[in-house]
Design an enzyme around this catalytic site. Sequence first.
Site, PDB file in Angstrom:
ATOM      1  N   THR A   1       0.864  -1.181   0.000  1.00  0.00           N
ATOM      2  CA  THR A   1       0.000   0.000   0.000  1.00  0.00           C
ATOM      3  C   THR A   1       0.902   1.233   0.000  1.00  0.00           C
ATOM      4  O   THR A   1       1.642   1.456   0.966  1.00  0.00           O
ATOM      5  CB  THR A   1      -0.908  -0.019   1.242  1.00  0.00           C
TER       6      THR A   1
ATOM      7  N   CYS B   1      -3.098  -2.256   8.878  1.00  0.00           N
ATOM      8  CA  CYS B   1      -3.448  -1.420   7.730  1.00  0.00           C
ATOM      9  C   CYS B   1      -4.241  -0.162   8.084  1.00  0.00           C
ATOM     10  O   CYS B   1      -3.798   0.947   7.768  1.00  0.00           O
ATOM     11  CB  CYS B   1      -4.230  -2.245   6.717  1.00  0.00           C
TER      12      CYS B   1
HETATM   13  P1  NAD Z   1       4.837  -7.839   6.652  1.00  0.00           P
HETATM   14  O1  NAD Z   1       5.613  -6.987   7.584  1.00  0.00           O
HETATM   15  O2  NAD Z   1       4.038  -8.991   7.179  1.00  0.00           O
HETATM   16  O3  NAD Z   1       5.805  -8.419   5.523  1.00  0.00           O
HETATM   17  C1  NAD Z   1       6.804  -7.707   4.897  1.00  0.00           C
HETATM   18  C2  NAD Z   1       7.990  -8.631   4.637  1.00  0.00           C
HETATM   19  O4  NAD Z   1       8.952  -7.942   3.854  1.00  0.00           O
HETATM   20  C3  NAD Z   1       8.701  -9.093   5.904  1.00  0.00           C
HETATM   21  O5  NAD Z   1       8.771 -10.500   5.911  1.00  0.00           O
HETATM   22  C4  NAD Z   1      10.103  -8.462   5.788  1.00  0.00           C
HETATM   23  O6  NAD Z   1      11.120  -9.263   6.354  1.00  0.00           O
HETATM   24  C5  NAD Z   1      10.235  -8.368   4.282  1.00  0.00           C
HETATM   25  N1  NAD Z   1      11.254  -7.431   3.813  1.00  0.00           N
HETATM   26  C6  NAD Z   1      11.599  -6.210   4.295  1.00  0.00           C
HETATM   27  N2  NAD Z   1      12.589  -5.676   3.545  1.00  0.00           N
HETATM   28  C7  NAD Z   1      12.868  -6.562   2.566  1.00  0.00           C
HETATM   29  C8  NAD Z   1      13.784  -6.589   1.481  1.00  0.00           C
HETATM   30  N3  NAD Z   1      14.606  -5.569   1.258  1.00  0.00           N
HETATM   31  N4  NAD Z   1      13.814  -7.667   0.692  1.00  0.00           N
HETATM   32  C9  NAD Z   1      12.988  -8.711   0.910  1.00  0.00           C
HETATM   33  N5  NAD Z   1      12.082  -8.749   1.916  1.00  0.00           N
HETATM   34  C10 NAD Z   1      12.031  -7.689   2.734  1.00  0.00           C
HETATM   35  O7  NAD Z   1       3.880  -6.837   5.874  1.00  0.00           O
HETATM   36  P2  NAD Z   1       2.449  -7.168   5.214  1.00  0.00           P
HETATM   37  O8  NAD Z   1       1.380  -7.148   6.248  1.00  0.00           O
HETATM   38  O9  NAD Z   1       2.595  -8.348   4.337  1.00  0.00           O
HETATM   39  O10 NAD Z   1       2.245  -5.852   4.338  1.00  0.00           O
HETATM   40  C11 NAD Z   1       2.992  -5.607   3.164  1.00  0.00           C
HETATM   41  C12 NAD Z   1       2.331  -4.476   2.406  1.00  0.00           C
HETATM   42  O11 NAD Z   1       1.015  -4.865   1.991  1.00  0.00           O
HETATM   43  C13 NAD Z   1       2.139  -3.205   3.226  1.00  0.00           C
HETATM   44  O12 NAD Z   1       2.276  -2.097   2.396  1.00  0.00           O
HETATM   45  C14 NAD Z   1       0.703  -3.303   3.694  1.00  0.00           C
HETATM   46  O13 NAD Z   1       0.127  -2.052   3.950  1.00  0.00           O
HETATM   47  C15 NAD Z   1       0.042  -3.951   2.492  1.00  0.00           C
HETATM   48  N6  NAD Z   1      -1.184  -4.697   2.795  1.00  0.00           N
HETATM   49  C16 NAD Z   1      -1.244  -5.484   3.902  1.00  0.00           C
HETATM   50  C17 NAD Z   1      -2.412  -6.210   4.157  1.00  0.00           C
HETATM   51  C18 NAD Z   1      -2.524  -7.080   5.384  1.00  0.00           C
HETATM   52  O14 NAD Z   1      -3.635  -7.487   5.690  1.00  0.00           O
HETATM   53  N7  NAD Z   1      -1.454  -7.381   6.069  1.00  0.00           N
HETATM   54  C19 NAD Z   1      -3.494  -6.143   3.265  1.00  0.00           C
HETATM   55  C20 NAD Z   1      -3.380  -5.353   2.135  1.00  0.00           C
HETATM   56  C21 NAD Z   1      -2.215  -4.635   1.906  1.00  0.00           C
END
Ligand code: NAD
Length: 474
Positions: free
Chosen positions: A130, A273
């Site tokens: 996002t 979120c």
């Molecule tokens: P999260 O923190 O669960 O996962 C992110 C992952 O990225 C982690 O495992 C982290 O170790 C990894 N990471 C960080 N830097 C990295 C790099 N340089 N290379 C590779 N991996 C790396 O986050 P999430 O909840 O999955 O959210 C991710 C995005 O999706 C955010 O922008 C969030 O707003 C959006 N989003 C989340 C949801 C939800 O329900 N969780 C729903 C829709 C959108």
Amino acid sequence: MQIAVVGTGYVGLVSGVCFAEMGNDVTCVDIDAGKVESLRDGRLTIYEPGLEVYFDRGRREGRLSFTTDLAEAVRPADVVFLALPTPPGEGGAADLKYVLGVADDLGRLLSEAKAGGDGWGYKVVVDKSTVPVGTAARVTAAIEAHGVAEGEDFDVVSNPEFLREGVAVEDFMKPERVVVGTGSERAADVMRRLYEPFVRSGNPILVMDEASAEMTKYAANAMLATKITFMNEIANLCDRVGADVDKVRRGIGTDSRIGPKFLYAGIGFGGSCFPKDVQALHRTAREKDYDFQILDAVLRVNDVQRRAMADRVVEALGTDGDRPLDGKTVAMWGLAFKPHTDDVREAPAHVLIRELTRLGADVVAFDPEAVETTRATFEREPLDGPGALRYAERGYDAVDGADALVIATEWPEFRRPDLDRVREGLNDGPNGAPLVFDGRNVYEPERMAEAGFEYHSVGRPHVAPRGAGIGDAG
Ligand code: NAD
């Protein structure tokens, strides 16, 4: 198709597993080596209903693999998804350092491959995180800075994710809509081919410009957060005028212009979120000299709402002074920000734990899935109040000897507990009946009164307890 997913968290892992289930070859990348090792060994790193079956199948049939090596994942990929964190940064703006950092790495890798004569072919780079309006352009610029060409070597697409934790697999496999933001017909075609199997029932793939796609995600979350907050304010007013918010909810939810969903009053919204996305949109508005007043109110009301249940505990149970809950023990059922997940980011339960322990209470907490994530959170960011936090193995263990029970997450198992067992476990409150504070309105006030509890919920009339032991709550 060959797919790389960069960032293997709640969104990246679900996306990767579901793309593999649809027959694609998927490599998930993460910088967290422990996470990658666990996934390679077949151990899921998040709790998400339904994920395990697809995860096992994808690994067994060789369509799903995990690595810490970005190049290994990107080299063969047609599509590279960025599912990276975008936490609140300065002033609430989404911090893009992860997304832009990986974009920079991608540019370097593509450029090195091209210079070495062994080009990796055209890639579609997809922002699934996002991200604020303008990010697709910034990702494009970060890749192009390495001398690779948009349109020829790569295109950037905004493809916001709408999955809900707890039903993420179902949402991903059958999305109500897929939003694709791009000005490139070539990239749009790739995205259509990728997503068509997920929308066979006729749900739309909406292709639009990048800025509108980016805004769509924030508008959706801000609308939902506003809807919940509006109902919380109606509930607070119901408390003051003697109306019942549950009846009001049914009364308005049958209006097709309003709809029945997201009208449940409670202890405020949380999760990874809504809070950060509302803040980020608010910040975007400020940067553009626009005073987005509703969002300001949503954030302020939610902040108060998340703490309000602690004030009610003090009112019913506390003494005067700085630590009105000194010597009291509060049982808490539910730690996750919502049921069916182990995610505790911005969980209202955590806000309440901080507040109750600050006021002197000890808290004994139970959650079916979120104890470990809670433990990790409070190790990282310790409580600073005088009260202590302990964990119970079972819900009933938390209740034994406690002075009150707080329901903070509406897991199904909390809906029909053995109320005799709960009443026997709890100490009686100052009015002679055990105290239950229901932050999710899971019980009926009448039935709780019949069962002998002093029962407090959100936006519903108080019913005085009437003796003990008559049936279950319902
Ligand atoms: P999260 O923190 O669960 O996962 C992110 C992952 O990225 C982690 O495992 C982290 O170790 C990894 N990471 C960080 N830097 C990295 C790099 N340089 N290379 C590779 N991996 C790396 O986050 P999430 O909840 O999955 O959210 C991710 C995005 O999706 C955010 O922008 C969030 O707003 C959006 N989003 C989340 C949801 C939800 O329900 N969780 C729903 C829709 C959108």
